[in-house]
Design a protein around this motif. Structure first.
Motif, PDB file in Angstrom:
ATOM      1  N   TYR A  35      62.988  64.509  52.779  1.00 27.52           N
ATOM      2  CA  TYR A  35      62.266  65.820  52.145  1.00 27.52           C
ATOM      3  C   TYR A  35      60.778  65.744  51.831  1.00 27.52           C
ATOM      4  O   TYR A  35      60.704  64.608  51.238  1.00 27.52           O
ATOM      5  CB  TYR A  35      63.203  66.305  50.930  1.00 27.52           C
ATOM      6  CG  TYR A  35      64.481  67.077  51.670  1.00 27.52           C
ATOM      7  CD1 TYR A  35      65.524  66.438  52.043  1.00 27.52           C
ATOM      8  CD2 TYR A  35      64.366  68.601  51.519  1.00 27.52           C
ATOM      9  CE1 TYR A  35      66.530  67.038  52.159  1.00 27.52           C
ATOM     10  CE2 TYR A  35      65.681  69.238  51.861  1.00 27.52           C
ATOM     11  CZ  TYR A  35      66.700  68.438  52.301  1.00 27.52           C
ATOM     12  OH  TYR A  35      67.769  69.188  52.716  1.00 27.52           O
ATOM     13  N   ASP A  36      59.975  66.648  51.695  1.00 30.86           N
ATOM     14  CA  ASP A  36      58.697  66.430  50.992  1.00 30.86           C
ATOM     15  C   ASP A  36      59.312  67.148  49.572  1.00 30.86           C
ATOM     16  O   ASP A  36      60.061  68.074  49.478  1.00 30.86           O
ATOM     17  CB  ASP A  36      57.651  67.423  51.704  1.00 30.86           C
ATOM     18  CG  ASP A  36      57.175  66.937  53.085  1.00 30.86           C
ATOM     19  OD1 ASP A  36      56.742  67.873  53.875  1.00 30.86           O
ATOM     20  OD2 ASP A  36      57.139  65.634  53.239  1.00 30.86           O
TER      21      ASP A  36
ATOM     22  N   SER B 228      57.995  68.216  45.621  1.00 30.74           N
ATOM     23  CA  SER B 228      56.846  68.822  45.076  1.00 30.74           C
ATOM     24  C   SER B 228      57.214  69.016  43.468  1.00 30.74           C
ATOM     25  O   SER B 228      58.435  69.114  43.124  1.00 30.74           O
ATOM     26  CB  SER B 228      56.244  69.927  45.626  1.00 30.74           C
ATOM     27  OG  SER B 228      56.014  70.003  46.848  1.00 30.74           O
TER      28      SER B 228
ATOM     29  N   THR C  36      51.669  60.358  52.108  1.00 34.37           N
ATOM     30  CA  THR C  36      50.645  61.180  51.706  1.00 34.37           C
ATOM     31  C   THR C  36      51.175  61.867  50.328  1.00 34.37           C
ATOM     32  O   THR C  36      52.231  62.171  50.003  1.00 34.37           O
ATOM     33  CB  THR C  36      50.213  62.340  52.570  1.00 34.37           C
ATOM     34  OG1 THR C  36      51.443  63.221  52.886  1.00 34.37           O
ATOM     35  CG2 THR C  36      49.686  61.858  53.779  1.00 34.37           C
ATOM     36  N   THR C  37      50.156  62.000  49.539  1.00 30.50           N
ATOM     37  CA  THR C  37      50.143  62.911  48.220  1.00 30.50           C
ATOM     38  C   THR C  37      49.027  63.951  48.139  1.00 30.50           C
ATOM     39  O   THR C  37      48.075  63.867  48.503  1.00 30.50           O
ATOM     40  CB  THR C  37      50.177  62.030  47.176  1.00 30.50           C
ATOM     41  OG1 THR C  37      48.878  61.319  46.704  1.00 30.50           O
ATOM     42  CG2 THR C  37      51.537  61.055  46.766  1.00 30.50           C
TER      43      THR C  37
ATOM     44  N   ARG D 154      61.527  70.178  50.232  1.00 34.08           N
ATOM     45  CA  ARG D 154      61.729  71.072  51.247  1.00 34.08           C
ATOM     46  C   ARG D 154      61.715  69.954  52.569  1.00 34.08           C
ATOM     47  O   ARG D 154      61.123  69.116  52.859  1.00 34.08           O
ATOM     48  CB  ARG D 154      60.360  71.717  51.441  1.00 34.08           C
ATOM     49  CG  ARG D 154      60.027  72.565  52.880  1.00 34.08           C
ATOM     50  CD  ARG D 154      58.800  73.481  52.660  1.00 34.08           C
ATOM     51  NE  ARG D 154      58.974  74.385  51.466  1.00 34.08           N
ATOM     52  CZ  ARG D 154      58.031  75.386  51.272  1.00 34.08           C
ATOM     53  NH1 ARG D 154      56.929  75.345  51.932  1.00 34.08           N
ATOM     54  NH2 ARG D 154      58.150  76.302  50.454  1.00 34.08           N
ATOM     55  N   TRP D 155      62.435  70.416  53.736  1.00 29.38           N
ATOM     56  CA  TRP D 155      62.569  69.851  54.999  1.00 29.38           C
ATOM     57  C   TRP D 155      63.174  71.063  55.799  1.00 29.38           C
ATOM     58  O   TRP D 155      64.309  71.406  55.955  1.00 29.38           O
ATOM     59  CB  TRP D 155      63.707  68.619  54.759  1.00 29.38           C
ATOM     60  CG  TRP D 155      63.801  67.983  56.264  1.00 29.38           C
ATOM     61  CD1 TRP D 155      62.909  67.554  56.942  1.00 29.38           C
ATOM     62  CD2 TRP D 155      64.908  67.193  56.547  1.00 29.38           C
ATOM     63  NE1 TRP D 155      63.279  66.886  58.104  1.00 29.38           N
ATOM     64  CE2 TRP D 155      64.651  66.582  58.059  1.00 29.38           C
ATOM     65  CE3 TRP D 155      66.206  67.291  56.122  1.00 29.38           C
ATOM     66  CZ2 TRP D 155      65.522  66.216  58.501  1.00 29.38           C
ATOM     67  CZ3 TRP D 155      67.098  66.767  57.138  1.00 29.38           C
ATOM     68  CH2 TRP D 155      66.977  66.257  58.000  1.00 29.38           C
TER      69      TRP D 155
ATOM     70  N   ARG E 134      58.387  58.802  43.917  1.00 30.73           N
ATOM     71  CA  ARG E 134      59.814  59.174  44.436  1.00 30.73           C
ATOM     72  C   ARG E 134      60.358  57.841  44.567  1.00 30.73           C
ATOM     73  O   ARG E 134      60.049  56.817  44.801  1.00 30.73           O
ATOM     74  CB  ARG E 134      59.698  59.749  45.583  1.00 30.73           C
ATOM     75  CG  ARG E 134      58.932  59.156  46.894  1.00 30.73           C
ATOM     76  CD  ARG E 134      58.830  60.113  48.195  1.00 30.73           C
ATOM     77  NE  ARG E 134      60.329  60.614  48.433  1.00 30.73           N
ATOM     78  CZ  ARG E 134      60.310  61.518  49.330  1.00 30.73           C
ATOM     79  NH1 ARG E 134      59.272  62.416  49.584  1.00 30.73           N
ATOM     80  NH2 ARG E 134      61.535  62.006  49.754  1.00 30.73           N
TER      81      ARG E 134
ATOM     82  N   SER F  11      52.562  66.793  45.235  1.00 33.52           N
ATOM     83  CA  SER F  11      53.586  66.841  46.269  1.00 33.52           C
ATOM     84  C   SER F  11      53.315  65.370  46.823  1.00 33.52           C
ATOM     85  O   SER F  11      52.516  64.785  46.709  1.00 33.52           O
ATOM     86  CB  SER F  11      53.172  67.842  47.341  1.00 33.52           C
ATOM     87  OG  SER F  11      53.165  69.154  46.979  1.00 33.52           O
ATOM     88  N   ILE F  12      54.752  64.990  47.089  1.00 33.01           N
ATOM     89  CA  ILE F  12      54.467  63.495  48.115  1.00 33.01           C
ATOM     90  C   ILE F  12      55.661  63.777  49.200  1.00 33.01           C
ATOM     91  O   ILE F  12      56.588  64.348  49.160  1.00 33.01           O
ATOM     92  CB  ILE F  12      55.170  62.495  46.786  1.00 33.01           C
ATOM     93  CG1 ILE F  12      55.270  61.205  47.564  1.00 33.01           C
ATOM     94  CG2 ILE F  12      56.624  62.986  46.638  1.00 33.01           C
ATOM     95  CD1 ILE F  12      55.468  60.136  46.574  1.00 33.01           C
ATOM     96  N   SER F  13      55.015  63.179  50.218  1.00 29.36           N
ATOM     97  CA  SER F  13      55.557  63.667  51.584  1.00 29.36           C
ATOM     98  C   SER F  13      57.023  62.615  51.674  1.00 29.36           C
ATOM     99  O   SER F  13      56.977  61.468  50.696  1.00 29.36           O
ATOM    100  CB  SER F  13      54.820  63.204  52.612  1.00 29.36           C
ATOM    101  OG  SER F  13      54.253  61.994  52.749  1.00 29.36           O
ATOM    102  N   SER F  14      57.697  62.768  52.778  1.00 31.38           N
ATOM    103  CA  SER F  14      58.694  61.779  52.816  1.00 31.38           C
ATOM    104  C   SER F  14      58.210  60.472  53.196  1.00 31.38           C
ATOM    105  O   SER F  14      57.155  60.367  54.094  1.00 31.38           O
ATOM    106  CB  SER F  14      59.484  62.483  54.185  1.00 31.38           C
ATOM    107  OG  SER F  14      60.467  61.420  54.684  1.00 31.38           O
TER     108      SER F  14
END
Length: 116
Positions: free
Chosen positions: A32-33, A35, A57-58, A99-100, A72, A50-53
């Motif tokens: 999941y991303d 946030s 990336t942030t 979110r995914w 995370r 936000s931080i990606s799976s």
């Protein structure tokens, strides 16, 4: 049942720091991303960070860059928001989101109040 539970909010003086935590249950955060989102009374909703799976990336809201850090720990199903040099403008209800694909979960939030 999928849940996100935030903690770590509270009352802090300007210039102070807080660390927010958000623990997921009922699903695994790995894909999941994640946030952190905030909303002050009568104000618009803002995606703070936000931080990606995989943490590749942030993203940071311009006004918090250099002061906030999102991280995370998927092994603990947890996302954090470290906040430094808080100002009264940071006062808001902070909640986390995951979110995914079509899955989109949000927590109930934790209140952050910055006041002298």
């Amino acid at each position: 049942e999928e849940r996100l539970v935030e903690s770590g909010g509270g009352l802090v003086q300007p210039g102070g720091s807080l660390r927010l935590s958000c623990e997921a249950s009922g699903f695994t955060t790995t894909f999941y991303d994640l946030s952190w989102i905030r909303q002050a009374p009568g104000d618009r909703v803002e995606v703070v960070a936000s931080i990606s799976s995989g943490a590749r990336t942030t993203y940071y809201l311009h006004s918090v860059k250099g002061r906030f850090t999102i991280s995370r720990a998927d092994a603990q199903n947890t996302v954090y928001l470290q906040m430094h040099n808080l100002t009264t403008e940071d006062t808001a209800l902070y909640y986390c989101a995951a979110r995914w694909g079509r899955s989109d979960f949000r927590g109930q939030g934790t209140q952050v109040t910055v006041s002298s």
